[in-house]
Design a protein around this motif. Structure first.
Motif, mmCIF file in Angstrom:
data_model
loop_
_atom_site.group_PDB
_atom_site.id
_atom_site.type_symbol
_atom_site.label_atom_id
_atom_site.label_comp_id
_atom_site.label_asym_id
_atom_site.label_seq_id
_atom_site.Cartn_x
_atom_site.Cartn_y
_atom_site.Cartn_z
ATOM 1 N N THR A 1 0.852 -1.203 0.000
ATOM 2 C CA THR A 1 0.000 0.000 0.000
ATOM 3 C C THR A 1 0.882 1.245 0.000
ATOM 4 O O THR A 1 0.584 2.228 -0.678
ATOM 5 N N ARG A 2 1.974 1.155 0.747
ATOM 6 C CA ARG A 2 2.887 2.300 0.826
ATOM 7 C C ARG A 2 3.471 2.624 -0.556
ATOM 8 O O ARG A 2 3.561 3.776 -0.964
ATOM 9 N N TYR A 3 3.815 1.544 -1.307
ATOM 10 C CA TYR A 3 4.372 1.740 -2.633
ATOM 11 C C TYR A 3 3.324 2.302 -3.588
ATOM 12 O O TYR A 3 3.632 3.142 -4.430
ATOM 13 N N LEU A 4 2.090 1.863 -3.452
ATOM 14 C CA LEU A 4 1.015 2.380 -4.324
ATOM 15 C C LEU A 4 0.764 3.859 -4.029
ATOM 16 O O LEU A 4 0.556 4.673 -4.936
ATOM 17 N N ARG A 5 0.766 4.208 -2.729
ATOM 18 C CA ARG A 5 0.550 5.602 -2.355
ATOM 19 C C ARG A 5 1.696 6.482 -2.889
ATOM 20 O O ARG A 5 1.485 7.553 -3.426
ATOM 21 N N LEU A 6 2.893 5.933 -2.775
ATOM 22 C CA LEU A 6 4.070 6.660 -3.279
ATOM 23 C C LEU A 6 3.956 6.871 -4.790
ATOM 24 O O LEU A 6 4.228 7.962 -5.300
ATOM 25 N N TYR A 7 3.501 5.846 -5.492
ATOM 26 C CA TYR A 7 3.360 5.941 -6.941
ATOM 27 C C TYR A 7 2.303 6.982 -7.316
ATOM 28 O O TYR A 7 2.458 7.710 -8.297
ATOM 29 N N ALA A 8 1.245 7.070 -6.503
ATOM 30 C CA ALA A 8 0.212 8.083 -6.748
ATOM 31 C C ALA A 8 0.820 9.483 -6.633
ATOM 32 O O ALA A 8 0.491 10.382 -7.421
ATOM 33 N N PHE B 1 12.967 0.390 -7.240
ATOM 34 C CA PHE B 1 11.602 0.845 -7.510
ATOM 35 C C PHE B 1 11.601 2.363 -7.723
ATOM 36 O O PHE B 1 11.052 2.870 -8.712
ATOM 37 N N PHE B 2 12.230 3.071 -6.808
ATOM 38 C CA PHE B 2 12.245 4.530 -6.848
ATOM 39 C C PHE B 2 12.850 5.028 -8.175
ATOM 40 O O PHE B 2 12.283 5.871 -8.866
ATOM 41 N N LEU B 3 14.011 4.472 -8.512
ATOM 42 C CA LEU B 3 14.714 4.942 -9.709
ATOM 43 C C LEU B 3 14.037 4.507 -11.004
ATOM 44 O O LEU B 3 14.193 5.158 -12.029
ATOM 45 N N SER B 4 13.274 3.428 -10.943
ATOM 46 C CA SER B 4 12.668 2.904 -12.178
ATOM 47 C C SER B 4 11.353 3.587 -12.533
ATOM 48 O O SER B 4 11.012 3.687 -13.717
ATOM 49 N N VAL B 5 10.611 4.033 -11.525
ATOM 50 C CA VAL B 5 9.257 4.535 -11.842
ATOM 51 C C VAL B 5 8.964 5.937 -11.298
ATOM 52 O O VAL B 5 7.837 6.400 -11.378
ATOM 53 N N ARG B 6 9.981 6.613 -10.748
ATOM 54 C CA ARG B 6 9.694 7.897 -10.114
ATOM 55 C C ARG B 6 9.037 8.879 -11.093
ATOM 56 O O ARG B 6 8.082 9.545 -10.773
ATOM 57 N N GLU B 7 9.600 8.965 -12.286
ATOM 58 C CA GLU B 7 9.040 9.932 -13.234
ATOM 59 C C GLU B 7 8.085 9.249 -14.207
ATOM 60 O O GLU B 7 8.496 8.403 -15.007
#
Lengths: 262, 270
Positions: free
Chosen positions: A2-9, A108-114
């Motif tokens: 959930t934390r990763y999904l919220r971060l992605y949002a 995860f951060f570097l692959s999908v941040r933008e």
């Protein structure tokens, strides 16, 4: 999770607001991909003026293949491309530190941040072309095949990301501008044509060690040829094996990484 | 810009380019193998499945030689990594130094581009010789001194045309935040309409009529056909004249863009 999904949002929200700051670029990007779609479709139309089939596929099947190629490209451009372009710069300049100290997976951060909001519109355009290609196909394709195709196509886009990463991770050791990305960009052209046109050793290579056939062509073939359990197993093995290799090399790369502060 | 300085810039850029020799050769060989490999399989399948002896006036071997030539010519005409050079000067304020240089910006950039592209002549020659040894080239298409001289002039014109196209497109950076997409879109269009993706003779007649009026065919199609004895002297001369016309038109457009754009430009200290 959930934390990763919220971060992605949050990533999505930032990316859209940033994209709207550069409106002209926003439209240029859409125009660029529209151009690419038009050129590809024209290429196949011209070829099929001289032949009935190519790689055993008809023009209608080739439209489905082209639509699958556009979907994959738009998907990876939207989710991964901008992030991967910046990765070698972070590694070479030592900017990776910022990501390593965050309480989330750096990969995860570097692959999908933008998230590329402008390419997202192209994804919609690619979806439109796919719907058009399905609608004009002379036989009904069936709901289950379309669903299976969408799953395999998402796996294909993910495989493209894995292969891109595998070409970038050597930057940790090479300290070059972009690792072996030039080789990757050259080889990925093999995925722009149906795997059935390749024969012999090259076809075997594209189905195994350099699995570019699974990026677009194999998922597209499922639409009109169906999928055997062997094919699904093969796809799972290729994507799963590729992902495991990428994670292993990423970890080795991080161990080799050094910067001013680490 | 005097010729001594011009050639000094050319030499400096060529040496800079060659400082990454391994990268230079690996990317060259990989790109060549992939470009040629993909079209080889596609056209083998085309001839196999259509059962045709010729397509668009090309035999199977002829079309392979055409692609071989086009891929090699492409190495001399286009320069992917030049993408961003002019626009980067504009975005990152690097243009400041050129504004105070006692030389014109455009000739300076042209010299840089020639320098960056010069090492590719070695690639062209080496890969060309390897190709000549590997592929069975019919006597009627084998290069002669005359075709080599004619092709050299055509390639020089195509190179200049490609530079002028880039020069104009990159100046859009004075107004837009990013011109990378425009540059890539230009490549998509030129590769299809210029004969890089397909020989122009395989297009329908009406499309060929339109393409005859556009500058793109002069980039790859004409130089390749000149080298393969597929263009007679009259067509060559006409093509060269058309190329000069397009270069002049783009040069004029580039001047207008520069005059207007440089008024928009802001950099540190300006």
């Amino acid at each position: 999770m959930t934390r990763y999904l919220r971060l992605y949002a949050y990533f999505l929200r930032f990316s859209f607001s940033r994209a709207m700051e550069f409106r002209l670029d926003f439209f240029f990007r859409i125009g660029m991909d529209a151009c690419w779609y038009a050129v590809h479709l024209a290429f196949f139309v011209v070829l099929f003026n001289h032949t009935g089939t190519l790689g055993g596929w008809t023009l209608d099947q080739m439209y489905l293949f082209a639509a699958a190629l556009f979907l994959m490209d738009a998907l990876q451009m939207t989710v991964f491309a901008n992030n991967l372009w910046a990765l070698p710069i972070y590694i070479n300049r030592g900017d990776l530190d910022y990501y390593l100290v965050r309480p989330v997976s750096p990969l995860f951060f570097l692959s999908v941040r933008e998230f590329a909001a402008n390419s997202f519109l192209n994804l919609l355009l690619a979806c439109g072309i796919f719907v058009w290609a399905v609608a004009r196909y002379p036989e009904p394709l069936g709901f289950s095949r379309i669903v299976l195709f969408l799953i395999l196509q998402a796996a294909g886009a993910f495989l493209f990301y894995i292969l891109s990463m595998l070409s970038l991770i050597p930057v940790f050791w090479m300290q070059s501008r972009q690792g072996i990305r030039d080789i990757f960009w050259s080889l990925h052209r093999f995925s722009h044509r149906p795997h059935r046109v390749y024969t012999g050793f090259i076809r075997r290579l594209l189905m195994t060690v350099l699995p570019f056939a699974f990026v677009v062509s194999v998922p597209a073939s499922v639409l009109f040829e169906g999928a055997s359990p062997t094919l699904l197993l093969h796809t799972t093995a290729v994507v799963g094996g590729g992902f495991a290799l990428m994670v292993m090399l990423w970890r080795m790369g991080l161990r080799a990484y050094s910067s001013a502060s680490s | 810009m005097n010729s001594r300085l011009f050639w000094k810039v050319v030499s400096l850029e060529a040496r800079t380019k060659m400082s990454y020799r391994v990268e230079f050769w690996i990317s060259a060989v990989a790109a060549f193998a992939a470009d040629f490999g993909v079209v080889w399989f596609v056209w083998m399948a085309m001839f196999r499945e259509s059962g045709a002896e010729t397509i668009g006036g090309w035999t199977r071997d002829g079309i392979i030689i055409y692609y071989l030539t086009v891929v090699l010519v492409g190495k001399l005409v286009r320069y992917r990594e030049f993408t961003g050079a002019i626009s980067h000067d504009i975005y990152e304020g690097g243009l400041n130094r050129y504004l105070v240089f006692p030389v014109g910006y455009m000739p300076y950039k042209l010299a840089q581009r020639i320098g960056l592209q010069a090492p590719r002549i070695v690639q062209f020659a080496l890969l060309g010789v390897i190709a000549l040894l590997l592929v069975d080239i019919p006597a009627e298409t084998a290069p002669t001194i005359t075709t080599i001289v004619m092709a050299a002039a055509t390639i020089a014109m195509a190179f200049l045309l490609s530079f002028m196209l880039d020069y104009c497109i990159h100046q859009v950076a004075f107004w837009a935040d990013n011109v990378w997409s425009l540059d890539v879109a230009k490549w998509f269009v030129t590769s299809l309409l210029g004969g890089f993706m397909l020989p122009l003779s395989v297009f329908p007649g009406w499309a060929q009529d339109i393409m005859a009026w556009l500058p793109f065919r002069l980039l790859f199609d004409l130089p390749a056909r000149v080298l393969l004895h597929r263009a007679d002297a009259a067509e060559w001369a006409l093509g060269l004249a058309a190329g000069v016309f397009w270069c002049a038109a783009l040069w004029a457009a580039g001047r207008v863009l520069w005059r207007r754009g440089s008024l928009e430009y802001t950099g540190v200290g300006i």
